[in-house]
Scaffold this motif. Structure first.
Motif, PDB file in Angstrom:
ATOM      1  N   SER A   9      -5.373 -40.295 -32.672  1.00  0.00           N
ATOM      2  CA  SER A   9      -5.700 -41.538 -32.832  1.00  0.00           C
ATOM      3  C   SER A   9      -4.084 -41.741 -33.850  1.00  0.00           C
ATOM      4  N   ARG A  10      -4.658 -40.936 -35.255  1.00  0.00           N
ATOM      5  CA  ARG A  10      -3.056 -41.740 -36.568  1.00  0.00           C
ATOM      6  C   ARG A  10      -1.652 -41.842 -35.391  1.00  0.00           C
ATOM      7  N   MET A  11      -1.339 -41.016 -34.711  1.00  0.00           N
ATOM      8  CA  MET A  11       0.242 -40.856 -34.306  1.00  0.00           C
ATOM      9  C   MET A  11       0.551 -42.412 -34.058  1.00  0.00           C
ATOM     10  N   ARG A  12       0.009 -43.233 -34.130  1.00  0.00           N
ATOM     11  CA  ARG A  12       0.875 -44.379 -34.192  1.00  0.00           C
ATOM     12  C   ARG A  12       1.372 -44.831 -35.526  1.00  0.00           C
ATOM     13  N   TYR A  13       0.927 -44.304 -36.412  1.00  0.00           N
ATOM     14  CA  TYR A  13       0.755 -44.423 -37.988  1.00  0.00           C
ATOM     15  C   TYR A  13       1.972 -43.602 -38.651  1.00  0.00           C
ATOM     16  N   ILE A  14       1.955 -42.835 -37.494  1.00  0.00           N
ATOM     17  CA  ILE A  14       3.559 -41.736 -38.263  1.00  0.00           C
ATOM     18  C   ILE A  14       4.384 -42.000 -37.129  1.00  0.00           C
ATOM     19  N   GLY A  15       5.504 -42.953 -38.375  1.00  0.00           N
ATOM     20  CA  GLY A  15       7.007 -43.507 -38.593  1.00  0.00           C
ATOM     21  C   GLY A  15       7.622 -42.458 -38.011  1.00  0.00           C
ATOM     22  N   ARG A  16       8.600 -42.168 -36.774  1.00  0.00           N
ATOM     23  CA  ARG A  16       9.927 -41.024 -36.006  1.00  0.00           C
ATOM     24  C   ARG A  16      10.444 -42.007 -36.844  1.00  0.00           C
ATOM     25  N   TRP A  17      11.231 -40.824 -37.219  1.00  0.00           N
ATOM     26  CA  TRP A  17      12.930 -40.708 -37.799  1.00  0.00           C
ATOM     27  C   TRP A  17      13.555 -40.771 -36.417  1.00  0.00           C
TER      28      TRP A  17
END
Length: 105
Positions: A9-17
């Motif tokens: 559920s933390r995937m939404r908080y990890i910014g993608r480059w």
């Protein structure tokens, strides 16, 4: 305790480059969802045989190690074989840690 889904559920908080699509910020959850849809497009639009369920499942989790590592910019990640190999080791450790949070069954 089994906290795999808490991690996921933390995937939404990890910014993608994003190397190619950088006109807006994207997180790894959004990216994984877009990759998962590509399997159905591949089958239905281009007529390439594939198992969209399997492809979508793989796509949804393909960057899950980045929950623990963050997303490293592509030019750095692939700058040299040495950096690429080191990062793969870090990704493997992260994957092992995530998989260890799943119940055995």
């Amino acid at each position: 305790s089994y906290n795999f889904f808490a991690y996921i559920s933390r995937m939404r908080y990890i910014g993608r480059w994003g190397l190619m699509r950088n006109t807006f910020e994207e997180n790894i959850q959004e990216h994984s969802h877009m990759v998962a849809r590509a399997a159905v497009i591949r089958r239905d639009i281009y007529g390439v045989p594939c198992d969209p369920d399997r492809c979508a499942s793989v796509a949804l989790f393909h960057d899950s190690s980045e929950i623990l590592t963050g997303d490293l910019p592509t030019p750095i990640k692939y700058h040299s074989a040495q950096i690429q190999n080191a990062y793969k080791q870090v990704e493997k450790l992260a994957c092992d840690k995530l998989l260890a949070t799943l119940p055995e069954e």
